[in-house]
Scaffold this motif. Structure first.
Motif, PDB file in Angstrom:
ATOM      1  N   GLY A 186      -0.226  -7.901  -6.237  1.00  0.00           N
ATOM      2  CA  GLY A 186      -1.468  -7.645  -6.700  1.00  0.00           C
ATOM      3  C   GLY A 186      -1.553  -5.969  -7.425  1.00  0.00           C
ATOM      4  N   TYR A 187      -2.330  -5.111  -6.916  1.00  0.00           N
ATOM      5  CA  TYR A 187      -2.600  -3.691  -7.381  1.00  0.00           C
ATOM      6  C   TYR A 187      -1.850  -2.766  -6.503  1.00  0.00           C
ATOM      7  CZ  TYR A 187      -5.597  -5.685 -11.073  1.00  0.00           C
ATOM      8  OH  TYR A 187      -5.985  -6.539 -12.218  1.00  0.00           O
ATOM      9  N   SER A 188      -0.905  -3.096  -5.689  1.00  0.00           N
ATOM     10  CA  SER A 188      -0.180  -2.397  -4.818  1.00  0.00           C
ATOM     11  C   SER A 188       1.153  -1.962  -5.448  1.00  0.00           C
ATOM     12  CB  SER A 188      -0.069  -2.736  -3.294  1.00  0.00           C
ATOM     13  OG  SER A 188      -1.364  -2.711  -2.936  1.00  0.00           O
ATOM     14  N   ASP A 189       1.432  -0.760  -5.471  1.00  0.00           N
ATOM     15  CA  ASP A 189       2.726  -0.487  -6.037  1.00  0.00           C
ATOM     16  C   ASP A 189       4.140  -1.034  -5.078  1.00  0.00           C
ATOM     17  OD1 ASP A 189       1.674   1.153  -7.876  1.00  0.00           O
ATOM     18  OD2 ASP A 189       1.788   3.073  -6.720  1.00  0.00           O
ATOM     19  N   ALA A 190       5.046  -0.932  -5.657  1.00  0.00           N
ATOM     20  CA  ALA A 190       6.372  -1.562  -4.914  1.00  0.00           C
ATOM     21  C   ALA A 190       7.220  -0.368  -4.736  1.00  0.00           C
ATOM     22  CB  ALA A 190       7.024  -2.698  -5.865  1.00  0.00           C
ATOM     23  N   PRO A 191       7.910  -0.126  -3.569  1.00  0.00           N
ATOM     24  CA  PRO A 191       8.587   0.581  -3.325  1.00  0.00           C
ATOM     25  C   PRO A 191      10.132   0.274  -3.770  1.00  0.00           C
ATOM     26  CG  PRO A 191       7.307   0.708  -1.371  1.00  0.00           C
ATOM     27  CD  PRO A 191       6.943  -0.481  -2.405  1.00  0.00           C
ATOM     28  N   SER A 192      10.870   1.094  -4.494  1.00  0.00           N
ATOM     29  CA  SER A 192      12.149   0.797  -4.938  1.00  0.00           C
ATOM     30  C   SER A 192      13.281   1.303  -4.357  1.00  0.00           C
ATOM     31  CB  SER A 192      12.195   1.397  -6.231  1.00  0.00           C
ATOM     32  OG  SER A 192      12.288   2.917  -6.406  1.00  0.00           O
ATOM     33  N   ASP A 193      13.188   1.827  -3.157  1.00  0.00           N
ATOM     34  CA  ASP A 193      14.508   2.363  -2.420  1.00  0.00           C
ATOM     35  C   ASP A 193      14.311   1.860  -0.961  1.00  0.00           C
ATOM     36  OD1 ASP A 193      12.179   3.787  -1.751  1.00  0.00           O
ATOM     37  OD2 ASP A 193      13.079   5.804  -1.892  1.00  0.00           O
ATOM     38  N   LEU A 194      13.489   0.954  -0.604  1.00  0.00           N
ATOM     39  CA  LEU A 194      13.337   0.300   0.882  1.00  0.00           C
ATOM     40  C   LEU A 194      13.462  -1.154   0.728  1.00  0.00           C
ATOM     41  CD1 LEU A 194      10.209   2.737   1.912  1.00  0.00           C
ATOM     42  CD2 LEU A 194      12.871   3.095   2.524  1.00  0.00           C
ATOM     43  N   PRO A 195      13.831  -1.549   2.016  1.00  0.00           N
ATOM     44  CA  PRO A 195      14.122  -3.044   2.455  1.00  0.00           C
ATOM     45  C   PRO A 195      12.442  -3.356   2.787  1.00  0.00           C
ATOM     46  CG  PRO A 195      14.687  -1.794   4.373  1.00  0.00           C
ATOM     47  CD  PRO A 195      14.759  -0.847   3.379  1.00  0.00           C
ATOM     48  N   TYR A 196      12.072  -4.525   2.118  1.00  0.00           N
ATOM     49  CA  TYR A 196      10.694  -5.045   2.660  1.00  0.00           C
ATOM     50  C   TYR A 196      10.747  -6.003   3.647  1.00  0.00           C
ATOM     51  CZ  TYR A 196       8.839  -3.483  -2.191  1.00  0.00           C
ATOM     52  OH  TYR A 196       8.472  -2.723  -3.311  1.00  0.00           O
ATOM     53  N   ASP A 197      10.688  -5.104   4.907  1.00  0.00           N
ATOM     54  CA  ASP A 197      10.729  -5.859   6.165  1.00  0.00           C
ATOM     55  C   ASP A 197       9.488  -5.580   7.071  1.00  0.00           C
ATOM     56  OD1 ASP A 197      11.044  -2.971   6.860  1.00  0.00           O
ATOM     57  OD2 ASP A 197      13.337  -3.186   7.262  1.00  0.00           O
ATOM     58  N   ALA A 198       9.658  -6.071   8.174  1.00  0.00           N
ATOM     59  CA  ALA A 198       8.497  -5.915   8.955  1.00  0.00           C
ATOM     60  C   ALA A 198       8.206  -4.418   9.251  1.00  0.00           C
ATOM     61  CB  ALA A 198       8.480  -6.769  10.388  1.00  0.00           C
ATOM     62  N   ARG A 199       9.044  -3.709   9.332  1.00  0.00           N
ATOM     63  CA  ARG A 199       8.802  -2.051   9.556  1.00  0.00           C
ATOM     64  C   ARG A 199       8.065  -1.431   8.357  1.00  0.00           C
ATOM     65  NH1 ARG A 199      14.750  -0.183  10.138  1.00  0.00           N
ATOM     66  NH2 ARG A 199      14.963  -1.551   8.146  1.00  0.00           N
ATOM     67  N   LEU A 200       8.305  -1.763   7.324  1.00  0.00           N
ATOM     68  CA  LEU A 200       7.836  -1.162   6.158  1.00  0.00           C
ATOM     69  C   LEU A 200       6.444  -2.034   6.049  1.00  0.00           C
ATOM     70  CD1 LEU A 200       7.483   0.101   3.341  1.00  0.00           C
ATOM     71  CD2 LEU A 200       8.244  -1.997   2.460  1.00  0.00           C
ATOM     72  N   TYR A 201       5.979  -3.213   6.259  1.00  0.00           N
ATOM     73  CA  TYR A 201       4.443  -3.812   6.362  1.00  0.00           C
ATOM     74  C   TYR A 201       3.817  -3.406   7.514  1.00  0.00           C
ATOM     75  CZ  TYR A 201       6.067  -6.208   2.306  1.00  0.00           C
ATOM     76  OH  TYR A 201       6.202  -6.623   1.089  1.00  0.00           O
ATOM     77  N   THR A 202       4.545  -2.943   8.661  1.00  0.00           N
ATOM     78  CA  THR A 202       3.765  -2.483   9.790  1.00  0.00           C
ATOM     79  C   THR A 202       3.265  -1.254   9.457  1.00  0.00           C
ATOM     80  OG1 THR A 202       5.190  -3.917  11.600  1.00  0.00           O
ATOM     81  CG2 THR A 202       4.176  -1.678  12.371  1.00  0.00           C
ATOM     82  N   THR A 203       4.145  -0.200   8.889  1.00  0.00           N
ATOM     83  CA  THR A 203       3.649   1.063   8.451  1.00  0.00           C
ATOM     84  C   THR A 203       2.392   0.785   7.411  1.00  0.00           C
ATOM     85  OG1 THR A 203       5.929   1.698   8.770  1.00  0.00           O
ATOM     86  CG2 THR A 203       4.390   3.104   7.274  1.00  0.00           C
ATOM     87  N   GLN A 204       2.478  -0.171   6.435  1.00  0.00           N
ATOM     88  CA  GLN A 204       1.508  -0.386   5.540  1.00  0.00           C
ATOM     89  C   GLN A 204       0.294  -0.520   6.327  1.00  0.00           C
ATOM     90  OE1 GLN A 204       1.804  -3.473   2.882  1.00  0.00           O
ATOM     91  NE2 GLN A 204       0.135  -2.657   1.300  1.00  0.00           N
ATOM     92  N   ILE A 205       0.201  -1.443   7.177  1.00  0.00           N
ATOM     93  CA  ILE A 205      -1.040  -1.865   8.194  1.00  0.00           C
ATOM     94  C   ILE A 205      -1.699  -0.511   8.646  1.00  0.00           C
ATOM     95  CG2 ILE A 205      -1.941  -2.927  10.004  1.00  0.00           C
ATOM     96  CD1 ILE A 205      -0.073  -5.241   9.464  1.00  0.00           C
ATOM     97  N   LEU A 206      -0.815   0.214   9.360  1.00  0.00           N
ATOM     98  CA  LEU A 206      -1.455   1.456   9.899  1.00  0.00           C
ATOM     99  C   LEU A 206      -1.907   2.364   8.747  1.00  0.00           C
ATOM    100  CD1 LEU A 206       1.436   2.146  12.435  1.00  0.00           C
ATOM    101  CD2 LEU A 206      -0.705   1.447  13.016  1.00  0.00           C
ATOM    102  N   LEU A 207      -1.413   2.513   7.702  1.00  0.00           N
ATOM    103  CA  LEU A 207      -1.913   3.465   6.480  1.00  0.00           C
ATOM    104  C   LEU A 207      -3.275   2.713   5.905  1.00  0.00           C
ATOM    105  CD1 LEU A 207       1.518   4.046   4.603  1.00  0.00           C
ATOM    106  CD2 LEU A 207       0.215   5.680   5.576  1.00  0.00           C
ATOM    107  N   VAL A 208      -3.331   1.539   6.098  1.00  0.00           N
ATOM    108  CA  VAL A 208      -4.518   0.817   5.502  1.00  0.00           C
ATOM    109  C   VAL A 208      -5.701   1.090   6.398  1.00  0.00           C
ATOM    110  CG1 VAL A 208      -5.670  -1.356   5.274  1.00  0.00           C
ATOM    111  CG2 VAL A 208      -3.427  -1.000   4.198  1.00  0.00           C
ATOM    112  N   LEU A 209      -5.365   1.022   7.841  1.00  0.00           N
ATOM    113  CA  LEU A 209      -6.346   1.261   8.976  1.00  0.00           C
ATOM    114  C   LEU A 209      -6.885   2.690   8.735  1.00  0.00           C
ATOM    115  CD1 LEU A 209      -4.837  -0.850  11.848  1.00  0.00           C
ATOM    116  CD2 LEU A 209      -6.614  -1.296  10.535  1.00  0.00           C
ATOM    117  N   ALA A 210      -5.901   3.693   8.796  1.00  0.00           N
ATOM    118  CA  ALA A 210      -6.242   4.926   8.435  1.00  0.00           C
ATOM    119  C   ALA A 210      -6.971   5.328   7.095  1.00  0.00           C
ATOM    120  CB  ALA A 210      -5.061   5.597   8.527  1.00  0.00           C
TER     121      ALA A 210
END
Length: 416
Positions: A143-167
Motif C-alpha cells: 500500500g502506502y507504507s515504505d519498504a525497508p531495504s536492509d532487513l528480512p521481512y519476518d515476524a520480528r519486523l512485523y511485531t515491531t511494526q504493530i507496536l509502532l502503530v499502536l504507539a
C-alpha cells in the motif's frame, strides 16, 4: 518462519522440476548478460524503498484534499478508509487508519501478504457499527507504507511494526482485540506469544502458519528455497507470477455477489502453490461494498506496478515469515492458553487472552488455507479447549464477501 531451504516439492511434482530447472538455466544465461550490461553502483542503499506517490492533492479545497474522480477511479486512493495518517518510523513511513468511538472496544486488524489495509475495510466498518474503535494499517512494503531495504521481512519486523502503530494512536491501546487475516494471522500468533497481556482476544481468519509442506509446489521451491536461480531471475519470475491478469474492475466481470463467488469451485483451484493468490474468484472479488467497481486484483496489480518495494517485501515475507508448518509460535501460544485455562499463577499474573482460546474463521472452499487440514492441525497444536472454529461459506476472500457474518462470529466469540 525457518529458512525455506529444507523445503522440497511434493513427490508427484518431481517430473516438472526438471522442466523448471531447464528453464532456469536458460534464464540464468540471459540474466548474467543483462547484469553485465549495467555498471555496478557503489552508492549506499537507502534504508527503505519509498511507497508509491499519492494521487495529486486538491489544494483549492482543504476539506476535500483529493479530487472525487481520484477516489472513484484509483484502485487504492489515500481516502479509501477513514482516519488516515502517516507515521514516521525508523523503518520508513507507515500508513495507518483509525476511526470509531474513542471509548469503544479496540480492534486491531492485520492484513495478508498481498492485499493492503482496504481488503479488511468492510470488516472494520462492521466493527465500528458495533461500537468499536478500529485500527488498520499497511504492512511494510504494501500500500502506502515504505519498504525497508536492509532487513528480512519476518515476524520480528512485523511485531515491531504493530507496536509502532499502536504507539502512534491518540488514544491508549493497552488492551485490545487482535484480528489477523492470512499472513496477518500467522503474524498475530507471533505477536500474541510475546504480548499476550495486551490482548483481550485473538481471532484468526484463514491464517497461515499451519500450511502443510506438501502444498509447496516445485515453482515455490525453485523460486524461494532452492538457491539455484540468481535473484534477478527470481524477481522477474515472481513479479510475473503474482501480478493478477484478471479484469481490473468489477464492471469487466460478473457482479461480485457472494452467491456467485460461492459457486466458483473450479475458479478457486490453485495449481499446487498457494503463495501467489487465492484463485480467480479471489482476484475478481470487489474490494469493498463501499468501493463498487474496484477488485482485489486491481489493487494488487497497482502495487506490483507502482510500489518498487512490494516485490522485495513479498519475496522476503515468503522466505522469512511464519507461513508453513510447523511454527514454534503456535506451540508457545498453546502453553499460554493452557495456563490461562488452568489459572497458573505464574502466567496469569498478567491479564490477557483470559478465555484461554482463540477463534479461527475458515472459508469452506478456501484453496489456500484448507479447512479440514487447518482444523486438524490447529486442534493438534492448541488442543480442543484452546481453539474455536467458525466455518463460513466462501473462499480466501471471506473477509470481504462475508464481512457481516465474520464480524458477528467475532463479536459472539468475545461474549462467550
Amino acid at each position: 518462519m525457518p529458512s525455506l531451504n529444507p523445503l522440497s516439492p511434493h513427490p508427484g511434482s518431481m517430473p516438472f522440476l526438471h522442466l523448471g530447472l531447464g528453464l532456469a538455466l536458460g534464464l540464468l544465461t540471459a540474466s548474467l548478460l543483462l547484469k553485465s550490461s549495467h555498471p555496478t553502483s557503489h552508492a549506499p542503499s537507502p534504508p527503505y524503498i519509498p511507497a508509491p506517490q499519492r494521487p495529486g492533492p486538491n489544494n483549492s479545497n482543504p476539506e476535500h484534499p483529493y479530487p472525487p474522480t481520484t477516489s472513484q477511479t484509483h484502485p487504492y486512493p489515500p481516502t479509501a478508509l477513514p482516519g488516515g495518517r502517516d507515521v514516521a518510523t525508523p523503518y520508513g513511513s507507515i500508513r495507518v487508519y483509525e476511526w470509531g468511538p474513542a471509548s469503544g472496544p479496540r480492534v486491531l486488524f492485520v492484513h495478508g501478504i498481498s492485499t493492503p489495509a482496504p481488503f479488511l475495510g468492510d470488516l472494520g466498518h462492521e466493527m465500528v457499527g458495533r461500537g468499536c474503535r478500529v485500527m488498520l494499517f499497511d504492512l511494510l512494503g504494501r500500500g502506502y507504507s515504505d519498504a525497508p531495504s536492509d532487513l528480512p521481512y519476518d515476524a520480528r519486523l512485523y511485531t515491531t511494526q504493530i507496536l509502532l502503530v499502536l504507539a502512534s494512536s491518540p488514544v491508549p491501546w493497552t488492551s485490545f482485540h487482535l484480528v489477523g487475516y492470512s499472513l496477518g494471522g500467522g503474524l498475530c500468533v507471533s505477536f500474541a506469544r510475546h504480548f499476550p497481556h495486551l490482548l483481550q482476544s485473538l481471532a484468526l481468519i484463514a491464517p497461515c502458519g499451519l500450511i502443510r509442506r506438501h502444498h509447496v509446489g516445485w515453482r515455490s521451491w525453485l523460486y524461494y528455497g532452492s538457491g539455484l536461480l540468481p535473484e534477478v531471475v527470481v524477481r522477474a519470475l515472481v513479479r510475473r507470477r503474482i501480478r493478477p491478469q484478471a479484469a481490473t474492475t468489477a464492471a469487466d466481470t460478473a457482479p461480485a455477489s457472494t452467491d456467485m463467488l460461492a459457486t466458483e469451485g473450479e475458479a478457486r483451484q490453485v495449481d499446487g502453490d498457494g503463495d501467489s493468490n487465492g484463485g480467480a474468484g479471489f482476484d475478481s472479488t470487489g474490494i469493498s461494498k463501499h468501493r463498487p467497481g474496484v477488485t482485489v486484483g486491481s489493487v494488487v496489480q497497482w502495487q506490483v506496478d507502482n510500489h518498487e518495494g512490494f516485490l522485495t517485501a513479498f519475496l522476503s515475507s515468503i522466505r522469512n515469515c511464519p507461513v508453513y508448518a510447523p511454527q514454534p509460535d503456535w506451540n508457545a501460544l498453546a502453553s499460554i492458553l493452557k495456563a490461562r485455562r488452568t489459572q497458573d499463577p505464574d502466567v496469569t499474573s498478567n491479564t490477557g487472552l483470559d478465555s484461554g482460546k482463540v477463534l479461527v474463521v475458515l472459508g469452506d472452499d478456501d484453496p489456500v488455507i484448507v479447512k479440514d487440514e487447518t482444523i486438524e492441525d490447529a486442534m493438534a497444536v492448541l488442543g480442543p479447549e484452546g481453539v474455536e472454529f467458525a466455518i463460513i461459506k466462501g473462499g480466501h476472500e471471506v473477509p470481504i464477501t462475508r464481512s457481516t457474518e465474520v464480524a458477528q462470529v467475532i463479536e459472539d466469540f468475545w461474549v462467550r
